[in-house]
Motif scaffolding. Sequence first.
Motif, PDB file in Angstrom:
ATOM      1  N   MET A  34      -5.076  41.383-140.386  1.00 43.26           N
ATOM      2  CA  MET A  34      -5.856  42.625-140.416  1.00 43.26           C
ATOM      3  C   MET A  34      -6.769  42.635-139.194  1.00 43.26           C
ATOM      4  O   MET A  34      -7.490  41.666-138.949  1.00 43.26           O
ATOM      5  CB  MET A  34      -6.694  42.707-141.696  1.00 43.26           C
ATOM      6  CG  MET A  34      -5.892  43.004-142.941  1.00 43.26           C
ATOM      7  SD  MET A  34      -6.952  43.156-144.401  1.00 43.26           S
ATOM      8  CE  MET A  34      -7.977  44.539-143.935  1.00 43.26           C
ATOM      9  N   TYR A  35      -6.724  43.725-138.417  1.00 40.70           N
ATOM     10  CA  TYR A  35      -7.587  43.811-137.247  1.00 40.70           C
ATOM     11  C   TYR A  35      -7.897  45.270-136.934  1.00 40.70           C
ATOM     12  O   TYR A  35      -7.183  46.189-137.353  1.00 40.70           O
ATOM     13  CB  TYR A  35      -6.928  43.138-136.034  1.00 40.70           C
ATOM     14  CG  TYR A  35      -5.644  43.778-135.557  1.00 40.70           C
ATOM     15  CD1 TYR A  35      -5.645  44.712-134.525  1.00 40.70           C
ATOM     16  CD2 TYR A  35      -4.418  43.457-136.143  1.00 40.70           C
ATOM     17  CE1 TYR A  35      -4.470  45.301-134.075  1.00 40.70           C
ATOM     18  CE2 TYR A  35      -3.234  44.037-135.697  1.00 40.70           C
ATOM     19  CZ  TYR A  35      -3.270  44.960-134.667  1.00 40.70           C
ATOM     20  OH  TYR A  35      -2.104  45.550-134.233  1.00 40.70           O
ATOM     21  N   ASP A  36      -8.983  45.479-136.197  1.00 35.65           N
ATOM     22  CA  ASP A  36      -9.402  46.815-135.786  1.00 35.65           C
ATOM     23  C   ASP A  36      -8.727  47.130-134.460  1.00 35.65           C
ATOM     24  O   ASP A  36      -9.067  46.546-133.426  1.00 35.65           O
ATOM     25  CB  ASP A  36     -10.932  46.842-135.635  1.00 35.65           C
ATOM     26  CG  ASP A  36     -11.449  48.240-135.295  1.00 35.65           C
ATOM     27  OD1 ASP A  36     -10.629  49.124-135.001  1.00 35.65           O
ATOM     28  OD2 ASP A  36     -12.679  48.425-135.315  1.00 35.65           O
ATOM     29  N   ASP A  37      -7.752  48.051-134.486  1.00 32.56           N
ATOM     30  CA  ASP A  37      -6.991  48.314-133.261  1.00 32.56           C
ATOM     31  C   ASP A  37      -7.796  49.058-132.202  1.00 32.56           C
ATOM     32  O   ASP A  37      -7.318  49.265-131.080  1.00 32.56           O
ATOM     33  CB  ASP A  37      -5.692  49.060-133.572  1.00 32.56           C
ATOM     34  CG  ASP A  37      -5.921  50.386-134.271  1.00 32.56           C
ATOM     35  OD1 ASP A  37      -7.095  50.789-134.400  1.00 32.56           O
ATOM     36  OD2 ASP A  37      -4.936  51.016-134.696  1.00 32.56           O
ATOM     37  N   SER A  38      -9.039  49.452-132.534  1.00 31.96           N
ATOM     38  CA  SER A  38      -9.886  50.082-131.513  1.00 31.96           C
ATOM     39  C   SER A  38     -10.563  49.038-130.632  1.00 31.96           C
ATOM     40  O   SER A  38     -11.030  49.348-129.537  1.00 31.96           O
ATOM     41  CB  SER A  38     -10.952  50.968-132.176  1.00 31.96           C
ATOM     42  OG  SER A  38     -11.842  50.183-132.954  1.00 31.96           O
ATOM     43  N   THR A  39     -10.636  47.799-131.117  1.00 36.49           N
ATOM     44  CA  THR A  39     -11.280  46.727-130.343  1.00 36.49           C
ATOM     45  C   THR A  39     -10.326  45.585-130.003  1.00 36.49           C
ATOM     46  O   THR A  39     -10.580  44.823-129.080  1.00 36.49           O
ATOM     47  CB  THR A  39     -12.484  46.153-131.129  1.00 36.49           C
ATOM     48  OG1 THR A  39     -12.030  45.681-132.409  1.00 36.49           O
ATOM     49  CG2 THR A  39     -13.560  47.209-131.325  1.00 36.49           C
ATOM     50  N   VAL A  40      -9.236  45.447-130.777  1.00 42.76           N
ATOM     51  CA  VAL A  40      -8.283  44.353-130.558  1.00 42.76           C
ATOM     52  C   VAL A  40      -6.879  44.944-130.507  1.00 42.76           C
ATOM     53  O   VAL A  40      -6.513  45.732-131.373  1.00 42.76           O
ATOM     54  CB  VAL A  40      -8.363  43.312-131.698  1.00 42.76           C
ATOM     55  CG1 VAL A  40      -7.384  42.174-131.442  1.00 42.76           C
ATOM     56  CG2 VAL A  40      -9.775  42.783-131.856  1.00 42.76           C
ATOM     57  N   ASP A  41      -6.099  44.562-129.489  1.00 41.89           N
ATOM     58  CA  ASP A  41      -4.714  45.035-129.469  1.00 41.89           C
ATOM     59  C   ASP A  41      -3.764  43.913-129.881  1.00 41.89           C
ATOM     60  O   ASP A  41      -4.111  42.729-129.858  1.00 41.89           O
ATOM     61  CB  ASP A  41      -4.319  45.623-128.108  1.00 41.89           C
ATOM     62  CG  ASP A  41      -4.392  44.607-126.975  1.00 41.89           C
ATOM     63  OD1 ASP A  41      -4.055  43.439-127.199  1.00 41.89           O
ATOM     64  OD2 ASP A  41      -4.795  45.000-125.871  1.00 41.89           O
ATOM     65  N   LEU A  42      -2.560  44.320-130.263  1.00 44.65           N
ATOM     66  CA  LEU A  42      -1.572  43.386-130.792  1.00 44.65           C
ATOM     67  C   LEU A  42      -1.214  42.312-129.765  1.00 44.65           C
ATOM     68  O   LEU A  42      -1.037  41.141-130.105  1.00 44.65           O
ATOM     69  CB  LEU A  42      -0.323  44.154-131.223  1.00 44.65           C
ATOM     70  CG  LEU A  42       0.819  43.333-131.835  1.00 44.65           C
ATOM     71  CD1 LEU A  42       0.348  42.619-133.089  1.00 44.65           C
ATOM     72  CD2 LEU A  42       2.002  44.246-132.148  1.00 44.65           C
ATOM     73  N   GLN A  43      -1.108  42.711-128.493  1.00 44.32           N
ATOM     74  CA  GLN A  43      -0.720  41.753-127.457  1.00 44.32           C
ATOM     75  C   GLN A  43      -1.746  40.630-127.319  1.00 44.32           C
ATOM     76  O   GLN A  43      -1.391  39.475-127.053  1.00 44.32           O
ATOM     77  CB  GLN A  43      -0.555  42.483-126.116  1.00 44.32           C
ATOM     78  CG  GLN A  43       0.203  41.675-125.070  1.00 44.32           C
ATOM     79  CD  GLN A  43       1.554  41.192-125.570  1.00 44.32           C
ATOM     80  OE1 GLN A  43       2.330  41.964-126.121  1.00 44.32           O
ATOM     81  NE2 GLN A  43       1.837  39.909-125.417  1.00 44.32           N
ATOM     82  N   ARG A  44      -3.004  40.952-127.533  1.00 48.43           N
ATOM     83  CA  ARG A  44      -4.063  39.931-127.461  1.00 48.43           C
ATOM     84  C   ARG A  44      -3.888  38.896-128.570  1.00 48.43           C
ATOM     85  O   ARG A  44      -4.057  37.705-128.352  1.00 48.43           O
ATOM     86  CB  ARG A  44      -5.434  40.608-127.577  1.00 48.43           C
ATOM     87  CG  ARG A  44      -6.614  39.648-127.550  1.00 48.43           C
ATOM     88  CD  ARG A  44      -7.902  40.440-127.601  1.00 48.43           C
ATOM     89  NE  ARG A  44      -9.047  39.590-127.824  1.00 48.43           N
ATOM     90  CZ  ARG A  44     -10.297  40.039-127.972  1.00 48.43           C
ATOM     91  NH1 ARG A  44     -10.536  41.342-127.891  1.00 48.43           N
ATOM     92  NH2 ARG A  44     -11.300  39.215-128.177  1.00 48.43           N
ATOM     93  N   LEU A  45      -3.515  39.351-129.745  1.00 48.59           N
ATOM     94  CA  LEU A  45      -3.296  38.438-130.868  1.00 48.59           C
ATOM     95  C   LEU A  45      -2.078  37.553-130.607  1.00 48.59           C
ATOM     96  O   LEU A  45      -2.105  36.347-130.876  1.00 48.59           O
ATOM     97  CB  LEU A  45      -3.105  39.236-132.161  1.00 48.59           C
ATOM     98  CG  LEU A  45      -4.310  40.063-132.630  1.00 48.59           C
ATOM     99  CD1 LEU A  45      -3.930  40.918-133.833  1.00 48.59           C
ATOM    100  CD2 LEU A  45      -5.485  39.154-132.996  1.00 48.59           C
ATOM    101  N   ILE A  46      -1.014  38.155-130.085  1.00 50.70           N
ATOM    102  CA  ILE A  46       0.197  37.383-129.775  1.00 50.70           C
ATOM    103  C   ILE A  46      -0.107  36.330-128.715  1.00 50.70           C
ATOM    104  O   ILE A  46       0.323  35.175-128.820  1.00 50.70           O
ATOM    105  CB  ILE A  46       1.328  38.327-129.313  1.00 50.70           C
ATOM    106  CG1 ILE A  46       1.809  39.187-130.501  1.00 50.70           C
ATOM    107  CG2 ILE A  46       2.495  37.552-128.722  1.00 50.70           C
ATOM    108  CD1 ILE A  46       2.805  40.265-130.124  1.00 50.70           C
ATOM    109  N   SER A  47      -0.870  36.727-127.691  1.00 51.66           N
ATOM    110  CA  SER A  47      -1.235  35.788-126.626  1.00 51.66           C
ATOM    111  C   SER A  47      -2.061  34.632-127.166  1.00 51.66           C
ATOM    112  O   SER A  47      -1.910  33.481-126.723  1.00 51.66           O
ATOM    113  CB  SER A  47      -2.019  36.523-125.531  1.00 51.66           C
ATOM    114  OG  SER A  47      -1.227  37.533-124.936  1.00 51.66           O
ATOM    115  N   ALA A  48      -2.934  34.925-128.128  1.00 56.61           N
ATOM    116  CA  ALA A  48      -3.773  33.883-128.719  1.00 56.61           C
ATOM    117  C   ALA A  48      -2.924  32.851-129.459  1.00 56.61           C
ATOM    118  O   ALA A  48      -3.177  31.640-129.382  1.00 56.61           O
ATOM    119  CB  ALA A  48      -4.789  34.503-129.675  1.00 56.61           C
TER     120      ALA A  48
END
Length: 725
Positions: A34-48
């Motif tokens: 669960m994440y706020d897509d206004s502050t975090v994008d999916l690619q950032r999570l994948i990169s992490a």
Amino acid sequence: MTCANCARAVERALKKAGAAEALVNFATEEANVMYDDSTVDLQRLISAVKAAGYGAEPSRSKTKGEDENAFTVEKEHRRALILGIVLGLPLVSLSMARDFGLHLGIPYSAFGLICFLLSTPIQFFVAWDYYKGAYFSLRNLSPNMDLLVALGSTVAYVYSTFSFFSGQKGHLYFETSAMILTLIKIGKYLEAKAKIGTSKAVEALVSLRPNKARVLIEGKEVEIQIEGLNPGMLVVVRPGESIPVDGEVLEGEAHVDESMLSGESMPVFKSKAQKVFAGTTNLDGLLKIKALEVGEGTLLSKIISLVKEAQGSRAPIQRLADKVAGLFVPAVVLAALITFFSWLILTSQVEQAIMRLVAVLVIACPCALGLATPTAIVAGTGLGARLGILFKDGEALEKASSIQLVVMDKTGTVTKGRPRVISAIPINNTGRDELLVLSASLEAGSEHPVAKAIIQYAREMGVELIPVQEFRSIRAEGVSGLVHGKRVVIGRPRWLESQGIPLDRALEEIRKNEEKGHTVVMVGTDGSLSGLFIVSDEIRPEAKEVVGALKAMGLKPLMLTGDNEKAAQRVAQEVGIAEVYSRVRADEKGTVINELRKKGFKVAMVGDGINDAPALAQADLGVAMGSGTDVAIQAGHVVLLGGDLRQLPKVFHISRITLRAIKQNLLWAFLYNLLLIPVAAGVLYPVQGLPHIMRELHPIMAAMAMAMSSVTVVLNSLRLSRSAL
């Protein structure tokens, strides 16, 4: 991922990258985030996740019934395993021959060089995943199984390499490091194949989706890809074809196999205006269907999504294993070091001390702890899905095993939920047709089953409905409105009394019919009693059998209803229920459930998922009787998709056998590590008379035991898929 610590490392990486919530399932290798897509994008999570040392990609709906990632992992393990076997077998044969005094004319220098050359590819190709995992686990401050395997095999390999190239001519352990890695890889390969088996239920559901659909465009049939479908399109389905949409039959008649929804093998007859669902199969007729929901909006897609969410969830019983797994690897490394120095001090034999250290590192298995709960949850929820029983999460699956009371709503659960009017009685000079017109017109604004029964009865009598003004529905009481200029109220006898309408002239009729177990619906017009309807709802033929099955399982069934006490008792006695709560309004059902819970009981509530939604939410376990409705799917912790009451005992049976499997898995995982780590350390060495293998457990045997421990857990969970219910 190789153990539960890996899953926790991924969760921490996701949260650090901005996820509000992250739940990673070790068994299915999927993350719910669960994440706020206004502050975090999916690619950032994948990169992490990738930065933490793990692969990641967005989850996507598959049109094929296979999990590409699971098959890829299995293929990689197989490739590494083949190399390990091809190089490992001659290495072990050569080493064993020398141990038995068969030098085969090979000098020590040539022997050592051959062993080094055979073992080095295994050490750095077969073990590459372990080295990589160990590095990232240390960097993430989350030591895992990779670290134990990498340390154990490397110690044996490095010691042998140093011993050979330094010219010491001591015993070499190249075959030990090679066989440790190969045997563990065998375990990982078998585990990967077994994991594919745990997801068969979801694969079976996914495979129901057809790839193409036949639609009518300007009167012509055109075949298109399933992704091209839109709501409103006219779809043609021939005999033997899967229905590609959720929709309404416009033309044709056919028997449809809906076993994927209900678990019931008997086909369902479908004709004009009836609903059909994607993934069901047209058996014998030509159907023209108006598409209402397509793609991810279909019931099948929602079921697949919910099953996958349930399989990815954590049951409360898993918390203990997670806590232990978090401390496990550091504790094992410490135990291995203590073992090494103890043997070194007591025996002054470096080789013996190294072998004990390697055995302790290799035999420890955090994998079994990590797999114990999720594999059983995946298998249990999959078994339920195949039977038309949808568990919303692992917690629901676990809670069902501790239920003591099963509270069943009468209408739609114990009875069929399809009431019919058996008599309409006018009172106070009201004409029969007038009673029907006023009542049916007003009830047209209500969705209640009794309202529909009155409308159906009026239509059968040839009555035409007229417009209504000021319609109001009073929850659990009745309806009111202006019909043809008259103020009309319809509802329970006590509610009409509260509206100031005297019931004196109908009391005997009310008493007589309530004693027979019928529902009496009163009609008032402009403050006077106009008439009443006698409504009956047929008891489900399987209700008595189900109540008996629940009792045989040690559960106590109760019945909850808004009907009068005599009507409720008649139904309860017929099906074998001893305790009844009658005259309970819909908004009071939750209060009854709470009172039972306050007495210390674990309570399940079984209802239709529409009128009973608040009570379902209040119960320890809410079981919604659905017929493929969105409301039912959202309302309960467990949904009986086909609305078949015979599935109810299976809910508790599946829960019990799943929890039993989890406990067996956890017991095996704990006992395995508690008993075999000390054996690997050599605590049995002083005990004379025991087999040599127990007194001095060789690292190769330790690796074999470790490889099979996690496979045993997965196979035990897979037994659930073949359970007879």
